[in-house]
Scaffold this active site. Sequence first.
Site, short mmCIF file in Angstrom:
data_model
loop_
_atom_site.label_atom_id
_atom_site.label_comp_id
_atom_site.label_asym_id
_atom_site.label_seq_id
_atom_site.Cartn_x
_atom_site.Cartn_y
_atom_site.Cartn_z
N GLY A 129 23.43 52.46 3.07
CA GLY A 129 23.44 52.87 4.48
C GLY A 129 22.29 53.80 4.84
CG PHE A 130 19.01 52.63 6.36
CD1 PHE A 130 18.68 51.73 5.37
CD2 PHE A 130 18.90 52.20 7.70
CE1 PHE A 130 18.25 50.45 5.66
CE2 PHE A 130 18.47 50.92 8.00
CZ PHE A 130 18.15 50.04 6.99
CG ASN B 186 24.65 48.11 3.47
OD1 ASN B 186 25.65 47.39 3.43
ND2 ASN B 186 23.71 48.09 2.55
CB THR B 187 22.35 50.13 9.75
OG1 THR B 187 21.92 51.02 8.72
CG2 THR B 187 22.29 50.84 11.09
CB SER C 126 19.61 47.07 5.70
OG SER C 126 18.49 47.26 4.88
CE LYS D 125 13.47 43.97 2.21
NZ LYS D 125 13.47 45.09 1.26
CE LYS E 178 18.21 54.09 -0.04
NZ LYS E 178 18.46 52.87 0.72
CG ASN F 172 22.69 48.43 -1.55
OD1 ASN F 172 22.60 49.20 -0.58
ND2 ASN F 172 21.96 47.32 -1.65
N GLY G 195 19.55 40.61 -6.64
CA GLY G 195 19.40 40.16 -8.01
C GLY G 195 19.45 38.65 -8.14
CG ASN H 255 17.07 43.78 3.09
OD1 ASN H 255 17.75 44.22 2.16
ND2 ASN H 255 16.53 44.56 4.01
C1 LIG Z 1 20.56 49.85 -4.16
C2 LIG Z 1 19.63 49.12 -3.23
C3 LIG Z 1 19.14 49.77 -2.10
C4 LIG Z 1 18.29 49.09 -1.22
N1 LIG Z 1 17.80 49.76 -0.12
C5 LIG Z 1 16.94 49.13 0.71
C6 LIG Z 1 16.39 49.81 1.80
O1 LIG Z 1 16.64 51.00 2.03
N2 LIG Z 1 15.55 49.12 2.63
C7 LIG Z 1 15.22 47.80 2.39
O2 LIG Z 1 14.45 47.24 3.16
N3 LIG Z 1 15.71 47.14 1.34
C8 LIG Z 1 16.56 47.77 0.50
N4 LIG Z 1 17.06 47.10 -0.58
C9 LIG Z 1 16.70 45.68 -0.76
C10 LIG Z 1 15.53 45.48 -1.73
O3 LIG Z 1 14.38 46.11 -1.23
C11 LIG Z 1 15.25 43.99 -1.95
O4 LIG Z 1 14.80 43.41 -0.74
C12 LIG Z 1 16.48 43.24 -2.44
O5 LIG Z 1 17.24 44.02 -3.33
C13 LIG Z 1 16.11 41.92 -3.12
O6 LIG Z 1 15.32 42.13 -4.25
P1 LIG Z 1 15.93 42.18 -5.76
O7 LIG Z 1 16.81 40.98 -5.93
O8 LIG Z 1 14.74 42.23 -6.67
O9 LIG Z 1 16.72 43.45 -5.85
C14 LIG Z 1 17.91 47.76 -1.47
C15 LIG Z 1 18.40 47.11 -2.62
C16 LIG Z 1 19.23 47.78 -3.49
C17 LIG Z 1 19.73 47.06 -4.73
#
Ligand SMILES: Cc1cc2nc3c(=O)[nH]c(=O)nc-3n(C[C@H](O)[C@H](O)[C@H](O)COP(=O)(O)O)c2cc1C
Length: 352
Positions: free
Chosen positions: A119-120, A186-187, A184, A224, A71, A116, A277, A253
Amino acid sequence: MYRALYAVLLRRLPPEAAHRGAFWLIRAVAAVPGAAWGLRRALGPRDPGLRVRALGLDFPGPLGLAAGFDKDGEGVTGLAALGFGFVEVGTVTARPQPGNPRPRMFRFPAERALVNRMGFNNHGAAALAARLRSLRAGGGYRPIVGVNIGKTKAVPEDEAVADYVASARLVADVADYVVVNVSSPNTPGLRDLQSVGKLRPLLCAVRAALDQASPRRRVPLLVKIAPDLADEDVDAVADLALELGLDGIIATNTTISRDGLHDEQAVAAAGPGGLSGAPLKSRALAVLGRLHARADGRLILIAAGGIETADDARDRLAAGATLLQAYTAFIYEGPLWPRRVQAGLAKRGSAA
Ligand SMILES: Cc1cc2nc3c(=O)[nH]c(=O)nc-3n(C[C@H](O)[C@H](O)[C@H](O)COP(=O)(O)O)c2cc1C
């Protein structure tokens, strides 16, 4: 070896502690003189067929690390040394903030998924900019670094545009590209910014701020989006991105859906947050396909969501993605995973 380490140690640690430990190790190894260079030679994408020219940049390979892992931009050199073709840092916000109370990250290993609600949590856009600036000043190899910006939680929704603009100004000269994160879960209220009526003024203002802060280099701008948008809203974002001359879209996302998770008790115990995932794979691919059909090559599409194997990577490229990102598979598969996926891509690419 990573699987053994995961089975014996990492999975016994709370997920966030395991993340912090593993990230510390990556940074410690990369800090040893010559180590990042050696790792990059061993693990980096070397097949010329993997190179991608996009957003005015030359990517050594198509697979990048998705936002959220680093981050605050503390480990980009080490992460790129593992073979990622680029690293997206953030989400950062204009003001530093602690994020949600812990626990806020939950494993679902049987489904190769995470939930998750971080929350930034971040040190703020100014701290990130300073760190990336000193990385540049240090000379040496510097990977392609995108910066993902979001809204400060304490800022009311009617001041959201000014908050994003403040972050954009701070990072304009150190970001190879900028991503406006409106997806996201979470905000509170953030995802409402995806509606075209709210997104238009936001993206216009961020574009203008980047142009003003970086008059000599046009900073590529992407948005995004969430996988939970209705199909017609996906189309509307694509149309808006084209209308405003955005460079691209990241799809997707995390999702608020829990489809694909089987342990109801564990789901209830985890509580709210974004699911990432394997369970995200099919919807993320569908959103990508929809964007590709709509934009018809006029936007750079970065695919994220459930990419685990070279075959997944190929599916996304075939569906219109130019670049790829992942987070969750990296957690489950370990430090050699980026190399494995890109080596698999290269092999099958040359056989095709
Ligand atoms: C623990 C965690 C924290 C994340 N934090 C952010 C974030 O701060 N900003 C964001 O745009 N995406 C965030 N993501 C989303 C990932 O960037 C990605 O878009 C999403 O997990 C899908 O990809 P994946 O299935 O390969 O994980 C987060 C994902 C995880 C698992």
